[in-house]
Each structure stands twice: as structure tokens, then as C-alpha cells.
Write a protein that holds these residues in place. Structure first.
Motif, PDB file in Angstrom:
ATOM      1  N   GLY A 163      51.279  -6.720  15.073  1.00 18.72           N
ATOM      2  CA  GLY A 163      50.304  -5.642  14.964  1.00 18.72           C
ATOM      3  C   GLY A 163      50.872  -4.301  15.415  1.00 18.72           C
ATOM      4  O   GLY A 163      50.615  -3.262  14.787  1.00 18.72           O
ATOM      5  N   VAL A 181      52.989  -2.773  12.703  1.00 22.38           N
ATOM      6  CA  VAL A 181      52.179  -2.095  11.684  1.00 22.38           C
ATOM      7  C   VAL A 181      51.774  -0.702  12.164  1.00 22.38           C
ATOM      8  O   VAL A 181      51.853   0.301  11.428  1.00 22.38           O
ATOM      9  CB  VAL A 181      50.931  -2.931  11.347  1.00 22.38           C
ATOM     10  N   GLY A 221      51.382 -12.044  10.529  1.00 23.86           N
ATOM     11  CA  GLY A 221      50.044 -12.170  11.096  1.00 23.86           C
ATOM     12  C   GLY A 221      49.238 -13.286  10.452  1.00 23.86           C
ATOM     13  O   GLY A 221      48.607 -14.089  11.139  1.00 23.86           O
ATOM     14  N   CYS A 242      50.535 -10.044  18.469  1.00 24.07           N
ATOM     15  CA  CYS A 242      50.413  -8.676  18.997  1.00 24.07           C
ATOM     16  C   CYS A 242      51.616  -7.826  18.602  1.00 24.07           C
ATOM     17  O   CYS A 242      51.475  -6.638  18.252  1.00 24.07           O
ATOM     18  CB  CYS A 242      50.272  -8.715  20.515  1.00 24.07           C
TER      19      CYS A 242
END
Length: 686
Positions: A97, A100, A150, A94
């Protein structure tokens, strides 16, 4: 059997601690360096000078709070170490993410700002390659890091490659800083590159194999470690079964290789008594002993208490000596933590490539260790082709027995008469099984009965024999024979204790409308030592069947128990006749046992009467009946029917007659001789 011992408890404190510690320490060091770099970058962002030249590139290349936030999230994404739980990996995923999202949002905001500013747009279009590189340096680096983390957290193969690409990308600003490119001569550029490199290194280290391996102590360790995907047992540090087999396959076949399989005797019982923890300690000690004795040859743990050693090269006599040493080594006591000694033994199977007909070493060694276990263990057995062939034949006969039970063409019965000494009449016949194998010919009872017992097939064999006997008696009755003898059926004590023999036999006899007293259950003395079997015999006696003790005097006989047993007759073992021939003491013992049986109102049958002298001893000692080759060998159903039909026609007792030659099964033939008593004797050769 336990699989690999208490793996969860032992993998931290017994194997591989050194190999796990190195990546863990490096991982933490990389995270610490990344944290320090991010902190320094934050200080630079807020205008705290670090003694480096100010930025000379476009302001849009300067990292701001978005860059700091993205790097911090990436550091969290790289934080799970080699032994991270699933929950921690989900949290890290998480964070990657979010990094990003932050980076993409920052880039979108920058591009939007540039496009809305007239005086900046021409400058952006006129950027040189170094300017453009400085402009996209940290966004591209963050995206590569986030994507690599990831993929790695999802355990996908491209993850490591992406992280290596991120590390190489982070090196570009460092190279530019080192060669003094103006566009990279800023403190923020240097700290950004160091942070990215540290995070990439931490992420790569977090993907190190979570099942650490220990190096083998053998001299062939370097060669083994070079093999791909090699594995070691987590408890003992020995090779696993798969890695051992792969190693053996790489060796060149020669006439000087040996395989030894070691099976610890009764280790499961030791495990139950001592517990898993102590049993694991013993397994570790066993592994140490095997490694020391087998060096420089590799050792593997192929099962919970099974080990394998591959020796190459080694002479056959040297391999046999080493196998004996293995047995002696395993017999040494194992010292427990409480000061006690615990003793174990081992069965060792050896197969050497120079042995004739050895074939696959592993299969041959497995054959040898099986024989060692069956012979009681605590010994080393070398593979021999003859043993292998015997076992193959035995397994084949065992499988063929299943077919024989379901067929009326293979198993058949012959009948040996039991003769009365009073008038030489036939008072009973013993049903004996024979097996006409379709390819092996006539298989002797001593062969297939033993196979049936050890393979757990005796219930099927016994049921088939009883069915054949009852059907034969019913066929004789239906053909008009009224003078039917008692038919003795041999029953295994094991079958009596496990199956409802009295119940199934009663149902079978009743279905054919026969008298239960026509059948006598012959059991050895072992049946009376088993409570379940003894109760079953009492049930059979109460149901109307006769019960005879066979081979009295060779097993669990107790004179004090005879009055309590549900017997209708007693059959004395042939050994008493042999003893009686050797002197007066033997004759006295024989006569005393006969007299005791008569006191208990039990008729006595002397078994194994083959000579006139033995017949005389049996008669002089008071035996009621005799059975043996002196009067008749086992007769075919057709031969027995001649005797029964003659007795029915004459209206007298059943007597042996001299029929014409009767074609028999499997080479059975009948010839007529005359005994010393003058009575005709039927001799049947099988």
C-alpha cells in the motif's frame, strides 16, 4: 479418535519436504535478484556509470528516489514465503500500500511540474508513442505489482492474474532494450525491468499452496496427479478420503473391481499407551505396508486408523487372497525406536463387484468390516448379501422396538407355571415377553431380547415387561381373584447394575397396592459376579421382593458363594437333567446339589422338564418344584385367569385346568392332554 495425527509436528519432517523446498529456494533467489537490481539502480541514480548509453528519452522518464522507494517496498511485499504467518502477510500488505502511495505521489508531482513549466508542456504534447511508453513505464509497472501483491496477500483470485500482467508489462522495456529502441537504451530502464520481473516472480511464488502435497508411490500416480484439487494425507502421504472417492468415481464400472477397507483393531488403546509421536510412526509404517501390498492400486487413509484400497481390475479370488495377505501383513510386529516390538491386528472388509447384490462397493465393504470387527477382528470378511439382509432386518427391528415400548398393542406377556411336586399345584408363574410385530408377525424372544441387549434397549424392554406384569396382577385382583401366584420377573444383570430396578419396581407395585412378596426377581448367575448388580439384589430382597437364581450351574456359580447371596429359591439349569439321564454319576451330582440347596433352606426348581423320565429324575433327586413343557407351555393371560379364578372359587390351590379352546394372539391355541400322573395338563402352542 485422533484426526490426522500430530500434523503440525509431522508435516515438516515427514512429508512433502522436496515439494516445499523448490518454491522456497526460487522465491529467495528472486528476492535476491530484485535486491541487487534495486541497489544497482540506486547507484545509477547517483551517477555511477555502468557502461551503458546515457538516457536519450525525456528526463521525466528517469526513475528517481521515489521509484527506488516504491520498488523496495514492493520487494518487502513479496518477501513472505509459502509458509508465512498472518502477521507477516499484514506487514507485506502495508508495504504494498505504501508503494502505491509513493508512486501516485510521484506521478502527481511530475504532472504538476510539467503543467507549470511552459517550455515543457509543448514537448509533452508532442511526445511519440515510444516516448509516452517510456514516460509511464515504471509507474504503471509499480501499480500493477502493488495491486497484484495486495490481492494475493488477501488471497483473492485476481491477484495472480494481476501479477502476471505486471510481469508482462515489465518485459516491454526489456524487449525494447533488446531490439535497441532508443527510448529504452538506458541502464535504469534495464534495471527497472529486471527489478520488476524479479519482484513479480517472488510474489507469485509466495502464493504457492501452503499445504504441500506428496506424490503417490502407486503406478497410477500420474493419472491421480492430473485430477483437479487432489489431496494427500499429510502424515502418511496416502490419498485422502475425498480424493480417493473422486478417483473411484472416475473408474468405469466393471465386474472386476474390489474395495477393501482396513480398520486397525484397538488402535486407540495403542495410541494412549505409546503416545501420539510413536502412534504416528506406526501409522506411517502401516501406510508403507499397505502401499507395497496394494501396488499398483491406490491406497487412502479414510480415518484416523482406517484405510481403503481400490483394486481395478482384479478377479474375485485374487481379491480374497489379497485381503488375507492384508491381515497377515498387519499382524507382523512393528519395531519401535526403543528396540521393542509392538503388535497390532486389522479387520478387513472386502466387497467385489462380481458378488451378487453387492451394490455400492464402499457400502458393501463397510458392511463386511463391521462384521469382521464384531467377530473379534484380526480377520478378513467378504461381503455376502445374506449378511447384509440380516443386518438390515436387525436394524429395522431395533428401531421398531422403540415403538413397541410405547405401545400396548405389540409387546405382551405369557405365563409359564411352576409346579409343586408335592400336589401338582401352581406355586408361581414366570412372565415371558412376546412381541407381535405389525408386519413381521410373532418375533421370538431369542431374536428381540438379543437385539435389545446389544442395542442398549434392555432397560426399556425390562421396564415394559415389569409394568405389564404388575398391571396384569392388579387386573386379576380387581376382577375378584384372591388366590394370586408369585410372578417371576426376569431381570438382566446389566440392567441391575445400571438402573434402579428395586426402586422403580417398588414404586410401581406400591402404586397398584400389591404386595411386594408377590413378585420374584429371576437373575442369572452373572448378576452375582457384578458388585453393583449384587448390591441391587440385596436392596430388592430387603424391600420385600423374592430373589431366585436362574440357570444355576452354567455361568459363574460358586457353591461357596451360595450362603452369602440374597436368594429365596434356586432354579437348576436343564443341563443337569440331561446329565442325570446319562448315568448314575449325573443323578448323584443332581441330588447332591439339591441337598446342598436344602441345607441352605433354598427351594429347588428343576427347569426344562419335558418327559416323564425327566419328571421322575427331578422327583427322585428331591426337587421341590418343576417347570417345563411336560406340564404346560406358556399360557396367555386369559388361560391363566381361568386357572386362578377356578382356584378362587374352589378355595384351594391353583391347579392347571383344561379350558375350552381360547382364541389367542398370533396363532396361540390351547389343547387339553393328560399327563402320566393323571393330572390334566394344559398344552399351549405358540
Amino acid at each position: 479418535m485422533r484426526r490426522l495425527g500430530s500434523i503440525k509436528q509431522t508435516q515438516l519432517d515427514k512429508v512433502g519436504a522436496e515439494r516445499r523446498a523448490s518454491p522456497l529456494i526460487l522465491h529467495r533467489a528472486m528476492l535476491l535478484l530484485a535486491g541487487i537490481s534495486i541497489l544497482a539502480l540506486a547507484l545509477v541514480h547517483y551517477g555511477i556509470a555502468l557502461g551503458l548509453p546515457p538516457a536519450v528519452s525525456v528526463k521525466s522518464a528517469q526513475p528517481d528516489l521515489c521509484a527506488l522507494a516504491a520498488l523496495a517496498l514492493l520487494a518487502i511485499g513479496a518477501a513472505p514465503g509459502p509458509s508465512a504467518s498472518f502477521a507477516r502477510r499484514c506487514t507485506a500488505l502495508c508495504a504494498a500500500g505504501l508503494a502505491v502511495m509513493v508512486t501516485l505521489g510521484h506521478c502527481a508531482d511530475r504532472l504538476f511540474s510539467v503543467s507549470q513549466t511552459a517550455n515543457v508542456a509543448p514537448q509533452l504534447g508532442d511526445m511519440s508513442a515510444p516516448d509516452m511508453l517510456a514516460f509511464v513505464a515504471w509507474p504503471v509497472g509499480v501499480l500493477l505489482l502493488a495491486i497484484g501483491e495486495g490481492l494475493l496477500l488477501c488471497r483473492l483470485r485476481p491477484g495472480r492474474a494481476t501479477l502476471w500482467a505486471a510481469a508482462l508489462w515489465s518485459c516491454l522495456p526489456l524487449i525494447g532494450f533488446a531490439i535497441r529502441f532508443d527510448h529504452f537504451q538506458t541502464a535504469s530502464t534495464l534495471l527497472l525491468a529486471v527489478s520488476s520481473l524479479s519482484i513479480a516472480g517472488a510474489a507469485l511464488l509466495s502464493g504457492v499452496d501452503r499445504k504441500p502435497r506428496t506424490a503417490p508411490a502407486d503406478a497410477v500416480g500420474n493419472q491421480l496427479m492430473a485430477m483437479s484439487d487432489i489431496g494427500f494425507d499429510l502424515l502418511t502421504g496416502l490419498l485422502t478420503r475425498n480424493s480417493f472417492e473422486r478417483f473411484v468415481e472416475t473408474q468405469t464400472a466393471t465386474q472386476s473391481a474390489a474395495m477393501m477397507l482396513v480398520d486397525i483393531d484397538r488402535f486407540r488403546a495403542a495410541n494412549h499407551v505409546l503416545g501420539n509421536k510413536v502412534a504416528d510412526d506406526i501409522l506411517i509404517e502401516i501406510a508403507k505396508r499397505l502401499r507395497a501390498l496394494a501396488a499398483p492400486h491406490p491406497v487412502a487413509r479414510t480415518g484416523s486408523d482406517e484405510f481403503a484400497i481400490f483394486c481395478h481390475p482384479i478377479a474375485e479370488d485374487a481379491a480374497q487372497a489379497k485381503a488375507q495377505q492384508l491381515v497377515a501383513t498387519m499382524a507382523r510386529p512393528f519395531a519401535l525406536s526403543d528396540g521393542r516390538n509392538f503388535y497390532l491386528t486389522a479387520s478387513v472388509g472386502l466387497a467385489h463387484s462380481a458378488t451378487d447384490g453387492v451394490g455400492d462397493l464402499r457400502d458393501a465393504a463397510d458392511e463386511a468390516v463391521f462384521i469382521a470387527k464384531n467377530q473379534g477382528g484380526n480377520q478378513a470378511v467378504s461381503f455376502l448379501r445374506t449378511q447384509h439382509d440380516e443386518r438390515i432386518e436387525r436394524v429395522g427391528l431395533e428401531q421398531d422396538l422403540y415403538t413397541a415400548f410405547r405401545s400396548d398393542d405389540e409387546l405382551f406377556l405369557v405365563y409359564q407355571p411352576i409346579i409343586s411336586l408335592r400336589d401338582h399345584s401352581v406355586i408361581a408363574i414366570e412372565a415371558l415377553a412376546r412381541w407381535q410385530h405389525p408386519t413381521a408377525g410373532l418375533v421370538p424372544p431369542s431374536r428381540f431380547v438379543g437385539i435389545a441387549e446389544t442395542a442398549g434397549l434392555f432397560s426399556g424392554l425390562g421396564a415394559k415387561i415389569r409394568e405389564l406384569a404388575v398391571r396384569q396382577v392388579a387386573a386379576w385382583r380387581d376382577s375378584g381373584i384372591t388366590n394370586l401366584p408369585v410372578v417371576n420377573l426376569n431381570i438382566s444383570p446389566l440392567e441391575l447394575s445400571r438402573a434402579d430396578v428395586p426402586g422403580t419396581l417398588s414404586a410401581l407395585v406400591d402404586r397398584y397396592g400389591l404386595e411386594r412378596s408377590t413378585f420374584c426377581l429371576e437373575v442369572t448367575e452373572g448378576a452375582f459376579a457384578d458388585e453393583d448388580a449384587s448390591r441391587a439384589l440385596q436392596v430388592a430382597r430387603d424391600a420385600g421382593f423374592l430373589v431366585a437364581m436362574d440357570d444355576f450351574g452354567v455361568g459363574y456359580s460358586s457353591l461357596a458363594q451360595l450362603p452369602k447371596l440374597p436368594l429365596t429359591s434356586l432354579k437348576l439349569d436343564r443341563g443337569f437333567l440331561s446329565l442325570a439321564r446319562n448315568g448314575d454319576d449325573g443323578i448323584s451330582l443332581f441330588a447332591t446339589i439339591v441337598q446342598l440347596a436344602h441345607v441352605l433352606k433354598l427351594p429347588v426348581v428343576a427347569e426344562g422338564v419335558e418327559t416323564p423320565a425327566e419328571l421322575a429324575v427331578a422327583a427322585d433327586c428331591g426337587c421341590d418344584f418343576v417347570q417345563g413343557y411336560f406340564f404346560a407351555r406358556p399360557l396367555s393371560p386369559a388361560q391363566m385367569e381361568l386357572c386362578l379364578r377356578s382356584a378362587t372359587e374352589l378355595g384351594g390351590p391353583i391347579r392347571l385346568i383344561s379350558p375350552p379352546l381360547i382364541p389367542g394372539r398370533a396363532g396361540m391355541s390351547a389343547t387339553c392332554t393328560t399327563g402320566t400322573t393323571g393330572a390334566p395338563i394344559l398344552s399351549c402352542t405358540i
